[in-house]
Design an enzyme around this catalytic site. Sequence first.
Site, PDB file in Angstrom:
ATOM      1  N   CYS A   2       0.854  -1.249  -0.007  1.00 39.38           N
ATOM      2  CA  CYS A   2      -0.098   0.112  -0.115  1.00 39.38           C
ATOM      3  C   CYS A   2       0.871   1.275  -0.012  1.00 39.38           C
ATOM      4  O   CYS A   2       2.206   1.249  -0.302  1.00 39.38           O
ATOM      5  CB  CYS A   2      -0.815  -0.059   1.277  1.00 39.38           C
ATOM      6  N   LEU A  51      -4.147  -1.570  -1.144  1.00 41.49           N
ATOM      7  CA  LEU A  51      -4.156  -2.820  -1.911  1.00 41.49           C
ATOM      8  C   LEU A  51      -4.392  -3.745  -1.468  1.00 41.49           C
ATOM      9  O   LEU A  51      -3.595  -4.404  -0.679  1.00 41.49           O
ATOM     10  CB  LEU A  51      -2.851  -2.719  -2.851  1.00 41.49           C
ATOM     11  N   ILE A  54      -4.669  -9.505   2.088  1.00 43.56           N
ATOM     12  CA  ILE A  54      -4.911 -10.233   3.059  1.00 43.56           C
ATOM     13  C   ILE A  54      -6.185  -9.782   3.842  1.00 43.56           C
ATOM     14  O   ILE A  54      -5.975  -8.355   4.137  1.00 43.56           O
ATOM     15  CB  ILE A  54      -3.698 -10.538   4.036  1.00 43.56           C
ATOM     16  N   ASN A  79       2.811  -0.514   5.343  1.00 42.22           N
ATOM     17  CA  ASN A  79       3.048  -0.884   3.748  1.00 42.22           C
ATOM     18  C   ASN A  79       3.867  -2.173   3.933  1.00 42.22           C
ATOM     19  O   ASN A  79       5.061  -2.111   4.318  1.00 42.22           O
ATOM     20  CB  ASN A  79       3.573   0.273   3.145  1.00 42.22           C
ATOM     21  N   GLY A  80       3.348  -3.322   3.180  1.00 43.26           N
ATOM     22  CA  GLY A  80       4.110  -4.468   3.264  1.00 43.26           C
ATOM     23  C   GLY A  80       3.297  -5.669   3.231  1.00 43.26           C
ATOM     24  O   GLY A  80       2.226  -5.490   3.618  1.00 43.26           O
ATOM     25  N   ASP A 104      -2.674  -9.029   8.419  1.00 41.75           N
ATOM     26  CA  ASP A 104      -1.173  -9.077   8.838  1.00 41.75           C
ATOM     27  C   ASP A 104      -0.752  -7.961   9.547  1.00 41.75           C
ATOM     28  O   ASP A 104       0.313  -7.918  10.027  1.00 41.75           O
ATOM     29  CB  ASP A 104      -0.329  -9.513   7.963  1.00 41.75           C
ATOM     30  N   SER A 370       9.481 -12.919  -7.260  1.00 41.32           N
ATOM     31  CA  SER A 370      10.543 -12.656  -8.112  1.00 41.32           C
ATOM     32  C   SER A 370      11.955 -13.023  -7.307  1.00 41.32           C
ATOM     33  O   SER A 370      11.685 -13.442  -6.144  1.00 41.32           O
ATOM     34  CB  SER A 370      10.469 -11.201  -8.303  1.00 41.32           C
TER      35      SER A 370
END
Length: 640
Positions: A2, A51, A54, A79-80, A104, A370
């Site tokens: 986010c 975004l 979860i 954020n994360g 989370d 990735s």
Amino acid sequence: MCGLIAFLSADGTAEKYVDAVDRAMTCMYHRGPDAAGTWHDSSAVFGFNRLAIIDIEHSHQPLRWGPQDNPERYAMTFNGEIYNYIELREKLIEAGYEFNTEGDGEPIIVGYHHFGEKVVEHLRGMFAFVIWDTEKKTMFAARDPFGIKPLYYATTEAGTVFASEKKSILEMAEQLGLNLDLDQRAIEHYVDLQYVPEPESLHAHIRRLESSCTATLEPGSNVNAERYFKPTFQPTAVTKDAEQDLYDRIAKALEDSVEKHMRADVTVGSFLSGGIDSTAIAALAKRHNPDLLTFTTGFEHAGYSEVDVAAESAAAIGVEHIVKIVSPEEYADAIPKIMWYLDDPVADPSLVPLYFVAQEARKHVKVVLSGEGADELFGGYTIYKEPLSLRPFEVLPTPLARGLNRLSRVLPDGVKGKSLLERGTTPIEDRYYGNARSFNFAQLQRVLPWAKEEWDHREVTAPIYAGSTEMDPVARMQNLDLFTWMRGDILVKADKMNMANSLELRVPFLDKEVFAVAETIPHEYKIAHGTTKYALRRAMEQIVPAHVLNRKKLGFPVPMRHWLAGEELYGWAQDTIEQSLTDDIFNKREVLEMLKEHRDGVSDHSRRLWTVLAFMIWHGIFVEKRIDPQIEHKDYPVKL
């Protein structure tokens, strides 16, 4: 994944800045188009773009939580992703705490109440977060160990603002009374290294909280960062009988990391190039998602595409594969938009194809995995072989080494052995400055005539080398790259290009449990048998297809050298230089001369030219405001 903003007023007048935070949030709509929220009291204003990955229906932010006697004591923007949030949540429930969501983020804020600032030591994941304690009137900010997620900040007489993107702080600059002068030293660093090293930004009064750092502040105080984690390579001897145990530990740690990184309430895909890193991640991810989608990008120019190898890998591991081919025209057209998303320029041409493959992936999934970090952790860069070739020089007495070094510098270019002699008699601190340096000092002065004589790479690297004197030479090079190239280039482009497309990128190699194994690997198990990442390759023998196992990683190679010399980008580059209002920074006549030299085959200046061109586009957007990056969103336009 986010975007956050957190403002701490110096004088208790936070309400005056609520509208400014609202406007600043529009600059990072792309980081969180699913929802937006704000919260404030008299001291702090928090803003958040979400975004949802979860606990989609809940876990909205800014998040409030507190103990029973003060149930809204804390406010947080985060954020994360925390990959061990389930385990941490269970531990905190056993300690007597109650939760309001299944997400989370809440375990962070509950953990902060329970563990205090040491909560960061209990988190496994990527994160940047800010917590406001309404009772103690303190703000706590933290960033993950490797610097996967960004966190910018600026302090003025009005207060301190933290944000996921620098452009959001720029949007608030006038109301905050923020000085927007450029940092000349940061410009030198950028031109020389191709990225702006932490904690700098190109704006002198906007900085970044460094990776693995926290800061606690009160209204009116400054941001004083403290490091809570320092990656340290501590090789442990491995006997022949214990080799397989090492490979098994690597495989087990990476498989566990991929499993944890697959935790999501949305579909997770994977990027796939032609190398072992992304192929290993995709192959392990396939075990947890039989319908895994993989994505790659390439160019039509011969020799600059891994599309065929990636397709072969996808077929071998049994996944559906999607390809995006990027044309030179698409490439040039996207550059202004990409520079806007970056906040500060990064002169890595591969970030453009990364932007396009992320754009394609977002049509199908919301999260991708990735392979970033494998080279730094497991010894993947060819330059890491250099200490082995220079071992004979280690026995030379210091006076003799210095004399031979002076001799090497006066030998004419082209004399056989000149380069080996010079490198072998130069200390590693002076010889190795990471993977990115594009200019020597003479070339730097050619384009930056105001560059100071005393500038060299050691201004950035010396403090890092000072903390690695007990490591072997290969580990020292890895350690330097962890703090420079990886967090200045690799992770910046990974975060910015994927978030530009509202796509969450997860990097399972950059996991503290994986690092706990990687830090113990002796150098002879990194660089061995003519290859790099030897131990990782052995660990992946039963997981990665044979055609990839010993193949050199190329990532997303870009035919920049050919394009800048040909009709594809030469005219575009010439126009960019001539129109740029950077005469007080660059010697544009010399830059144009370098472009002609490149076109005529006199010298390959492609990396140097791209470094200057990227800066000029950035300057045209953020300083001159002459270039329109053409950023628009469906709900509202973003205006600078």
